[in-house]
Structure formats: C-alpha cells, structure tokens
Design an enzyme around this catalytic site. Structure first.
Site, mmCIF file in Angstrom:
data_model
loop_
_atom_site.group_PDB
_atom_site.id
_atom_site.type_symbol
_atom_site.label_atom_id
_atom_site.label_comp_id
_atom_site.label_asym_id
_atom_site.label_seq_id
_atom_site.Cartn_x
_atom_site.Cartn_y
_atom_site.Cartn_z
ATOM 1 C CG PHE A 44 -11.783 22.235 20.577
ATOM 2 C CD1 PHE A 44 -12.714 21.721 21.484
ATOM 3 C CD2 PHE A 44 -10.624 21.522 20.371
ATOM 4 C CE1 PHE A 44 -12.476 20.519 22.150
ATOM 5 C CE2 PHE A 44 -10.369 20.327 21.039
ATOM 6 C CZ PHE A 44 -11.297 19.818 21.930
ATOM 7 C CG HIS A 46 -14.249 15.657 22.451
ATOM 8 N ND1 HIS A 46 -15.075 16.172 23.418
ATOM 9 C CD2 HIS A 46 -13.069 16.302 22.614
ATOM 10 C CE1 HIS A 46 -14.414 17.068 24.130
ATOM 11 N NE2 HIS A 46 -13.204 17.165 23.673
ATOM 12 C CD GLU A 51 -10.330 26.705 21.107
ATOM 13 O OE1 GLU A 51 -10.876 27.425 21.978
ATOM 14 O OE2 GLU A 51 -9.659 25.690 21.393
HETATM 15 C C1 LIG Z 1 -12.561 25.026 23.718
HETATM 16 C C2 LIG Z 1 -11.578 23.905 23.837
HETATM 17 N N1 LIG Z 1 -10.378 24.000 23.256
HETATM 18 C C3 LIG Z 1 -9.466 23.011 23.360
HETATM 19 C C4 LIG Z 1 -9.752 21.868 24.056
HETATM 20 C C5 LIG Z 1 -8.728 20.710 24.173
HETATM 21 N N2 LIG Z 1 -8.289 20.585 25.579
HETATM 22 C C6 LIG Z 1 -8.854 19.686 26.410
HETATM 23 S S1 LIG Z 1 -8.280 19.834 27.980
HETATM 24 C C7 LIG Z 1 -7.238 21.091 27.533
HETATM 25 C C8 LIG Z 1 -6.347 21.735 28.567
HETATM 26 C C9 LIG Z 1 -7.157 22.338 29.674
HETATM 27 O O1 LIG Z 1 -6.304 22.963 30.599
HETATM 28 P P1 LIG Z 1 -6.881 23.486 31.980
HETATM 29 O O2 LIG Z 1 -8.118 24.277 31.765
HETATM 30 O O3 LIG Z 1 -5.768 24.170 32.683
HETATM 31 O O4 LIG Z 1 -7.315 22.167 32.754
HETATM 32 P P2 LIG Z 1 -6.387 20.964 33.214
HETATM 33 O O5 LIG Z 1 -6.393 19.964 32.102
HETATM 34 O O6 LIG Z 1 -5.033 21.514 33.490
HETATM 35 O O7 LIG Z 1 -7.048 20.424 34.443
HETATM 36 C C10 LIG Z 1 -7.367 21.383 26.176
HETATM 37 C C11 LIG Z 1 -6.602 22.420 25.460
HETATM 38 C C12 LIG Z 1 -11.046 21.767 24.614
HETATM 39 N N3 LIG Z 1 -11.443 20.676 25.280
HETATM 40 N N4 LIG Z 1 -11.924 22.804 24.517
#
Ligand SMILES: Cc1ncc(C[n+]2csc(CCOP(=O)(O)OP(=O)(O)O)c2C)c(N)n1
Ligand SMILES: Cc1ncc(C[n+]2csc(CCOP(=O)(O)OP(=O)(O)O)c2C)c(N)n1
Ligand SMILES: [Mg+2]
Ligand SMILES: [Mg+2]
Lengths: 319, 322, 319, 322
Positions: A77, A120, A51
């Site tokens: 975020f 959240h 972000e």
């Molecule tokens: C700073 C931030 N931006 C966006 C999100 C929304 N979000 C929650 S989980 C996620 C994906 C995370 O992917 P990854 O780090 O690969 O973990 P996975 O879910 O694949 O285990 C997103 C974009 C968030 N929680 N925090």
C-alpha cells in the site's frame, strides 16, 4: 527471559515509545482498539484509505513538532504513497538545508509465503536503498524488532521499518526493561569459519537451519544479519567475508538490483575483502518473477534452507 | 472584516515587493546568476498577500513551485531568499534548494514544493499538529487549478473536513497548468464547487482584489480557529508571464487573454482603492513606496552576491539529522 | 548520414510508430501541438495533472486493445503513479495468467546537471529493476533512442523508457529508414583490451572521453553500454570483463543497490568472469545524497569523465 | 426501464449463485482447499447483478478485492473461478491469481484487484478505449465506500466527466472499510454528493433492491451510450460476513447493525417482489432454482478438484508476453 512474538515485540516498542513521548501520534487505516483506549482518538487516528495523504500528513506533522508513526500495513500500500516517500520524506531535510527535522517511522509488512499472490507478497526494500535520505530497518527476531523499532521512533529522520510477514508469530527472548539497538549495526547471528551467509529477515532463520545442517558435514557457517539496510554495516559484513573467504547472500526479494546485489558489490569492491574471496559470491534469492498464488508455485519462487544449503555447497565446491 | 488603512498600505508594500523581487529574479536568471528554473507569481500577488494578511506569525502555510509570493507575504527575509536563488551559503537552504524549495519554518513557511499537489497533504499534517496543540493556530495551503485535479486534493480535503482541521485551502485559479488550459482538464471549471462533497464552504473570490481575498480569508480563519473546520477558497487570477522564465519556451496563451488580465492588475487595483477610500493617497506616495521596495531588492542582491558559494563538500551535509 | 538530436530521435520514433499503428494513443499533461495537429485530440490526450490516473488509464486502455504511450515528463512525477506501475502494470499480465497483453510505453526524463535540485534531478531506474514484469530502456545516443523506443512501442509488455536530460540536445547519426534495436542487447561503444567501463546514458559519453584520454597513456578501455536495464545483457558484459579482467561501472545514480550494484554482482557471481578478474570492480556513481541546487554542490555529487579516469587508474593500479 | 419477468428470474438465479458459490468458497477456505484470503460479497449480491443485468457482453467491468459477485454477474464460468480459488491449472489465472485476481477479458471482466482504489483509473482506460472505438460499449467500475476516499476516485471521475467517457462508477457503500466505519472516514457520508463537483449525476439507490439498482444502471448506461458521459451510482448495502474469512479476525460491527441488514436480504427482497408481482412465484420454484445452483457449485468444485496443480516451474511463465 520471557519469550514474546515478533508482532508483540513491535507492539511493545510502539506502546512504550508512545508512553514515553506525548508528541508521538499513530496514523493508519485501522485504529487498534487497545491503542485508542490507552492513548485516545486524538493521537491514534483512523484514516481513510489514503496512504498518500496520511504519509504526507505525517511529514507535515513531523515538521510541526510531532513524531508520527505511520502503519501502512502491507508494504504494497505504500506505493500509493510513493510521491511522499521519494519526493518529499527522503529529501525534505536536505533540500531545505537541514533547517527542520522530520522524525517519522513508516511501518509495513513484507514478504510472501501466505498465498496472497503478486500484489500482497512483496519485498521491495531495495527500492528505497538507492534513494538517499531514508533509514531502513528489517528485523529478524523479536529482540531486534523491539530494539530497532524503538531506535527508529527516537531517530530524528524518516525511518522505514520493514517487518517480515512470515515472522509475525515467531517467538524469541525479549528483556523486560527498556533497551534499544542502534541503527546501522549488523548482528552476527552465528559464528563460523568456512563461509559467510548474509541473510535478511525470515531467511536469517533459514540460514541458521542451513548452518546447523552443514555443521553435520563439517562446514562451519557464519550467519550475518545486517538488520539495518541503510545505513548498511559494511564493516561487519566485510570482516566476516575476510575471515571465511566465501559468501552466500540470502534474500526473500528478487536478486536484480536488490539488497543482495548491494551486498555482493560492497564485498567485492573492497580490496581486502576481494583479495580474501576464494569463490564467487552467490545470491540465493527469490526467482525474478511476480509472486504467484498457488502454494506449489509460490514455494518454487522463494528461497529456503534447502536452496541456501545448495548455495553453500556450490560456493564451497568452487574454491 | 475590512482591512485598516495601515494594513492596506502594508499589503501594497508586500505586493510591490513580490513584483519587484521577481522582476529582478527573472533578470538575474536570464543573465545567469540564478540557475535551474524560476516560476514567477507576478499578477497573482493579491492572493498570497490577502491571505497571509489574515494570519498570525505562528500560523503555517505551504506553497508550490511558484513560491516567492507566498514566502514574501508570510514575512520571509528577502536577503536569504535572494541568496538561495543565487545558490549561496546564506540562502534559506544553504544553496541546496533553489527557487522551488525555499522554506522558513521559523515563520511558519513550510516550503515551496516541486511536486504539483505534493503540499496538500503535508500542510494538512501541520493542521493536525495545530489541532492537537490546541492554541488556535491555523494552516494554509496554496495550490493551483492544476493541483486541484490531483488525488491529494481529494484525500486531503476529505480528511481535513472529517477531522475538522483548522485549515484554509486556497486555490489560485489562473486557468492554466503549464501549457494546458483548465478548460481541457476540469470537468467543472469552478474548483469551489467541489467543497460541497466534503460538507465545507467553497468560496469564489476575485483573486486580483486583495481586500476581497483578505475578507474571505479572515472569515475562513475565524471559522478554523473556532474549531469549525476547513474552508476552500478559490481565487480567480492570472499569471502575467510564461509558466517558467526559461527562454524560448512556448506560451500558448492568447495575447488578448493576457492583456485583459494585465488590465486587472492587483497592485493598481489596490492603489485605486486607496485613492478612492482615502482621497489623500497619491502617486508620489506610491513612488516612495516603490523606491523603498527597489532598495530592499537591491540590498537583497548585494547580500546574495556577498555570500559565498557553499564548499563543494557541503553536498554531503544535511542528508540526515542527528 | 544525417544527424539529429536525442530528443528529436525520440519524437521521430513516436510519430512514426503512431503513423504505423492507429491503435496507439498518447497521454501526457501536455499535448504537443504538432502531435495534436497530425493525430487529433482523440488520440493525443492532454490529461489533468494526474499521473496516477493516466498511468492507470493506459493500463486499462492497453487491456482493451489500444497501445498507449504515456509521457510522465520528468521521472519525478512517476512517483505519484507508482501504485499503477508497481502493483498493476508490472504484475497484471502474470497475475491474470497471461490471458491479456498490456503493451504500454512509459517515457520519462532522468538525471541531473541542470540545477533543478533534489526532486527534479533523479535517476531512479534501479527501483524498477528489482520488480519483475517491466522492461527498461536507457538510451545513450540518438540512434539508440530511436531504435529502442520503436521496439518498446512495438513490444507487448509495459516498457519504461528512461531518457537522459543531459542528452536531449546531443546530436548523432540516425538513418532515414525504419529500424529497430532489440531490447536486451548491449552495445560495445568502444573496444579495448585492458579494462571494461560499463557506462549508462550520459556517462557513456563521459566514459568514451575518458577512454580517449587513457589511450594517450597506453591504457586500452572498452566501453559497454547495456542500453536495456531489464532484461540486462549479462553475456556481453561478462564477455567484455573476461577479456579485460577489469571493471569500472559508471552511473549517474547513486551506487547503493543501484544498476551499478547489479552489474558488479552479475559479473562477480559468474565463475568464469570472477576467475578472470584482476582487481576489484569499481562503482563510479553519484554520491549517495539527494541532488543539491547550487552548481558547485551539484557538480561535486555527479560522476564525470575525471572520476571515471580516476576509477580506471585505481583499478589498473590494483591488479 | 423495468426488468422483464424472465430477466428478474435470471437475476435471482445469479444472486443465489453468488451466495452459494461463496458459502462453498468460505467452507473450502476453512478446510484448507482454498488459500490466502477470501472476501465474501454475501449480502451485496443485488449490486453486481442489478448493474450487470443492464450491460451487454462486450461492455466491461472492473472489480476490487471482493470480486466473486462481479465475476458471476458478468457471466464468468464457475468452474474456472473455483479452479482458480483451488490454485489449479484450469483456473482463470492458471493458479497465479487466486480470489483477489480473477479476470476474464473475453467477457469484459477486467479483473479483481487487491489495491483499494486501484481499479478506478484502469477501468477509466477501458472507457477511453470504448469511446475511441465508437461502438457504444460502456465500462463500469465497482468500488467500495473505502475506495471513494482514495485520490484515484477524484482523478478518475474528473477525467471521465471532462472527456465524457461512457462509464458508470458504482460505489458499494456498505459503511465499513475493513474494520473502520465510514463515519470515521467520510466528511459527508453520501458519496454521491461528490458528483456535483464534476458536473455529473450522482444517484443514491437501495443497493439491496436489485430492481432499483437495475433501473438506475439502465438509465446511466443509456446516458453513457448516448455520449453524455459518466454517472456515479451509490448503492447502500451491507456485507453479512467479516471483512475476510480469516478465522478469528476481529469484526467490530455491532450485532444489531448486522441483524438489521440481514433482515433486508436482497435475495428475499426479489423473491418477495416476484411473489407479489406475479402471484404464481412459489417457494417450490425457488427451491428448484436453489437445487440447480447447488449442483452448479458442486460441479465447479468437482471441476476444480479434477484440475491438476500447475507444475512448479510454471511460476516462470507469463512474466512477459511475446
Ligand atoms: C491502497 C490500499 N490500502 C489498504 C488496503 C487494505 N484493505 C483491503 S480491503 C480494505 C477495505 C476496503 O473497503 P471498501 O473500499 O469500502 O470495500 P469493502 O471491503 O467494504 O467492499 C482495506 C483497507 C488495500 N487493499 N489497498
Ligand atoms: C506531479 C507533477 N506533475 C507534473 C509536474 C510539472 N508541472 C510543474 S508546474 C505544472 C503546472 C501547475 O499548474 P497549477 O497547479 O495550476 O499551478 P500554476 O503553475 O498555474 O501556478 C506542471 C504540470 C509537476 N511539477 N508535478
Ligand atoms: Mg494554474
Ligand atoms: Mg466498504
């Protein structure tokens, strides 16, 4: 008139403005397939979870002739991106002496009520009100969402659009043709003569329900929705309070130095409005705590129509 | 690509201009005509000049808190720069910005910036705009060794690499971030070693050799214009002066370290190169150049002094654009 | 009693508390040589320029038994770290059900007046007031600095210490022996009977100067310094306004949803205080603009003793 | 180091516990007993279990939004986990946290975290505390491929490397961040390739092979305890379910991709290993294990159901510590 949801109204505003102006681009960690299909991957960018970077990228792109629309998803975020908002976006037009414009919209969802716990379920719009250089919108209906978001996209300044999580599925009338709602103009959502309730976002609807309830008891409630938090439409709010002499402010955020504090202050510091006040203005806000997960706890924290009614009764009783 | 003799002389003029401009700015800061804070670039002139010599006018750069050199190398007007430092109406920012916020969007100078690492993503947005425009423009980020540890470095380089943006990331590695040595803060001292993680070239250059910087930049610009994506260029250099011009501020850097780098003066380096390559370059010629530069700086000061202070109420203008 | 500067008082508090408790550590981009000499490089860490990371490191270290003291230097730089403050530090004790304490102090300097322009002249403390879960101090004298900072370091919660740039060289009496000032207790810096000026940080001194001036005209001004912004000492402020019936609020930050708005709201929403008010409360704050560089512009933006005097006169005239 | 037969059986039990716990959590989310959001770890069990098997009780870990597996592998109490998901008084966070915020500091579980990348620096602080304490404790960060692009990754790894903190950074590379493929967001897909820029080892492991994960973690833990600094371990794995359990949410991942990874089930992988290594491991034995796990999960549900909802006014507690 057709009815569409609040979320849908936001999407329509976005799509129509992106059609209207080929310099618009969209930046978010998610590239909605319908947007990619219509506008292509070049303009609809799926970013890494950065972000901070993609908010900065929006600033640089805006300064280079584009009109970026950023979607942070949850307001949560944006705190990763705060340097770009506070230190750059809000000040860059001013500190460079106005030589360049930075038309950017930063969208995010705010509020609680869905058991998502402290991180959240935030409503931190007042944090941006004390900063100078940002415009802030907080629509409460599908109609306002579409009209305000279009104005935000056409505005030549950074605009933050705070969109209520609780209202995403809420439906209301939205005309088919293009229209905009000017930033900085409040909307009297219901007229009344005994007391003014200035309510924000989801609480506009709770305030309307409370007004309906109070009408049965013979209390006439005026409900004012500022719609834009900066610039705030001081005149409309003050005029309403001058008429009714009483004020309740309903906000899903906590009270302390919040939008509700600002509304209380702008009303009481104005001589004519102060003179018209029959009772102390009252803030009906979330309790000043982080938002808990368990539904019973969460419900206890947030204001609702019942607390607004209690607030109205208290103010009516006070004078 | 090697620089033509004319270009080399132009580079020398620019480097000398940066130096003389800042010597004057420092003096005027100490005598109270310039306010706030001034960070001098003296000793690092070859980086800005070498890189910007490889750019076109419509290419874009972004700077940091140490911005005068980048401005001058990109072609900013000395008069409006000095007027800004003097806090005057005719300054680049109408007196609202000062040393840390000089910008000139008309020449692709997207601004100095008081936040370490703050410019990395902003200029990446300029790179995105250049890519979408498709006219072969490039965007360049100047940042310090200190900034290279900030999260925005990582986020921006990964995005630029993934999107193949037409960009140069130019790290001015002067081994210090304010009063903290990079030995304290860098797991590996060579910032360029991080490029591999993004699959982009990472180049280390002698940042006091303007021709070497120019060559590295020229290669990277060609790569960027060809759509092959960004390059990370690390220029090893040194600032001669303390972190800021604030009187009495501590400067923990060893005197021998400073002296060793002053012996590698980038301006003398190019003068020596010119003398060697083109036997005819003389001290007299350099003297004439310096005289011209000194007059330009004096003219800038005169311009600044002649410009009025902004009216106090102008503080209320420019908060929002129409 | 000996006199020392505001900056020195902060340093004394830090050094004495670090001597007192070996679990304290210090994190900042700069490792002050005197601290390194006394406490060693293990406890005095020079960090890379990574406010986000080292603020998070402080949280993790605090949750693992240490008591970190973070110095962001200018408050400007904390915006890079905002995720760790807003999403983590303020909520972590609560969202984990209180199972662990997080004793951390985040220090930073605030305010303008030194021609450092928009980014480096910020007073954004109200942004943290609307968040729940942080304590906030804003000392105005060397005595308060030392006593409050010691309490902050001993507190088991994240505390943000906002320290006024303009007051760094300001000298005042500070006892030799150990003392603390409890968080959440305002200080009446001057008693008076006609009007209350609630002033913050540097403006406490401007308010005192204004009070001196007004005394010559026969107006008796009470100056109240909240010292802690959260928890705010509502009682002391309300009691003062109940006595005087008039209120001016002086803050170096902008008015909109600022600390001044909160103070106006907490005074007017209290029935007894509202009833005692003879005139509308007035905010004397910075203009709601980014801070400009050139001294004439900058001076125009900030409030000072003259604007406080004008504010007092206005309120006295109003009722 | 290879895992003893007993340890391998314990690993199997933990992996099966994670799976059964989450299957139940998903059901209970869909039938309304669990609120908010639930992110399932199913398919990735070998990462948490392989790493945590290499740790002591007083070593510390931090998790992300997908935290149940990390909790269980570090030894969290199923009862209190389930009670937290149910929003009850006896939950780990007294009902204040829910799925995304389960923590148990008494066993070194520093919490799940709703902010992608948010835990990287926090756990680095635990590593600093471990270093200062000097008792050989290590700290471990679990994070996703998505988080590896966040600035906090860069800032934290550089600091940990420079300070030689006793840490493991374990990237769970499941190729997706919510609905965005890592091919869209990573300049180089191998996150481990970034380790070189910090001068630390970057290891790629089959994240569905718990013994391989365990070996890599054991090496890294030894390195950390010996004061040689952090290791970046990238575990290639995959989540079987959509990003969250929210009904009707889009899941753009190709069905063949999901099927191919389900064929590489980490639990089946270990069962096969056990059968091969120790001819005696039988389906009956696994059935017995699963029965025990199912009873434990059922007991956790019973515990959760028996626990009262917190009193509404408890929302006001725990804002500040004394
Ligand atoms: C700073 C931030 N931006 C966006 C999100 C929304 N979000 C929650 S989980 C996620 C994906 C995370 O992917 P990854 O780090 O690969 O973990 P996975 O879910 O694949 O285990 C997103 C974009 C968030 N929680 N925090
Ligand atoms: C985010 C942030 N933190 C701290 C500062 C204070 N600061 C200003 S310049 C500087 C040092 C920068 O070092 P480097 O990036 O190497 O640039 P150099 O000054 O050496 O050219 C610091 C710490 C800042 N401006 N921004
Ligand atoms: Mg440097
Ligand atoms: Mg992933």
């Amino acid at each position: 008139m057709r009815e569409i949801s609040y979320a849908r109204a936001g999407m329509e505003a976005l799509v129509e403005e992106m059609r209207r102006d080929p310099t618009t681009i969209h930046l978010a960690t998610d590239a909605p397939p319908s947007l990619v299909e219509e506008f292509g991957e070049a303009r609809i960018r799926a970013t890494p979870i950065t972000e901070n970077a993609f908010s900065g990228i929006a600033i640089g792109a805006a300064g280079s002739g584009l009109r970026p629309i950023v979607n942070w998803s949850m307001v949560t975020f944006c705190f990763v991106a705060m340097d770009q908002i506070v230190n750059q976006a809000s000040k860059i037009h001013y500190m460079f002496g106005g030589q360049q414009t930075f038309p950017i919209v930063f969208r995010s969802s705010v509020g609680g009520g869905t058991s998502l716990a402290a991180q959240h379920s935030q409503s931190p719009y007042s944090m941006f009100m004390n900063l100078a250089g940002l415009k802030l919108i907080l629509p409460a209906t599908p109609y306002d969402m579409k009209g305000l978001l279009k104005s935000a996209i056409r505005d030549n300044n950074p605009v933050l659009s705070f969109e209520s999580t609780r209202l995403m599925g809420f439906k209301g009338e939205v005309p088919d043709d293009d229209y905009t709602i000017p930033l900085g103009v409040a909307d009297v959502k219901r007229t009344g003569s005994d007391i003014t309730v200035v309510a924000l976002a989801w609480l506009v609807h709770e305030a309307l329900a409370a007004a309906e309830e109070m009408a049965k008891e013979g209390v006439s409630v005026e409900v004012v929705d500022p719609r834009t938090l900066f610039p705030m439409d001081n005149e409309t709010i003050r005029a309403s309070v001058q008429k009714t002499g009483r004020l309740v402010i309903a906000d899903e955020a906590g009270p302390t130095a919040g939008a509700a504090a600002e509304i209380a202050a702008l009303v009481t510091e104005d001589a004519a409005t102060f003179a018209a006040l029959k009772a102390p203005p009252k803030r009906v806000c979330a309790l000043q705590v982080p938002i808990p997960y368990s539904p019973g706890l969460e419900n206890h924290v947030f204001p609702d129509r019942n607390r607004i009614i209690a607030g109205i009764r208290e103010v009516m009783a006070a004078g | 690509m090697t620089a033509s003799p004319e270009l080399q002389r132009e580079m020398l003029r620019q480097m000398q201009t940066i130096r003389r401009f800042e010597e004057r700015a420092s003096d005027d800061y100490h005598n109270g005509a310039i306010y706030g804070v001034v960070h001098c670039y003296i000793g690092e002139e070859a980086v800005a000049v070498g890189v910007c010599s490889a750019l076109n006018k419509d290419d874009q750069i972004i700077s940091n808190h140490r911005g005068h050199g980048h401005c001058i190398a990109k072609g900013a007007d000395l008069n409006r720069m000095m007027a800004e430092l003097y806090g005057r109406q005719d300054g680049y920012c109408k007196g609202k910005g000062g040393s840390m916020h000089i910008a000139d969007f008309s020449i692709g100078m997207l601004g100095a910036n008081g936040i370490v690492g703050g410019g990395l993503s902003i200029v990446t947005g300029a790179g995105l705009a250049a890519q979408l425009e498709g006219k072969g423009r490039v965007a360049v980020c100047f940042f310090g060794d200190g900034a290279s540890n900030a999260g925005s470095f990582h986020e921006s380089l990964n995005i630029a690499a993934r999107w193949k943006l037409p960009m140069l990331y130019v790290c001015e590695h002067n081994s210090w971030a304010a009063n903290t040595s990079s030995r304290m803060t860098h797991a590996r001292d060579d910032v360029a070693s991080r490029a591999a993680g993004y699959g982009i070239p990472g180049v280390v250059v002698d940042g006091n050799d303007v021709l070497a910087v120019y060559e590295a930049a020229t290669d990277a610009v060609a790569r960027a214009r060809a759509g092959e994506g960004p390059t990370l260029i690390e220029c090893k250099t040194y600032r001669w002066r303390a972190h800021t011009e604030r009187p009495g501020a501590a400067d923990p850097r060893p005197l021998e370290e400073i002296a060793a780098w002053m012996a590698k003066d980038p301006i003398q380096h190019l003068v020596d190169d010119l003398k060697q390559q083109q036997g005819q370059y003389s001290d007299a010629e350099f003297q004439a150049l310096d005289d011209a530069v000194m007059s330009a700086v004096a003219a800038a000061v005169a311009f600044a002094e002649a410009s009025p202070f902004p009216a106090p109420e102008a503080a209320l203008d420019d908060v929002f654009a129409d």
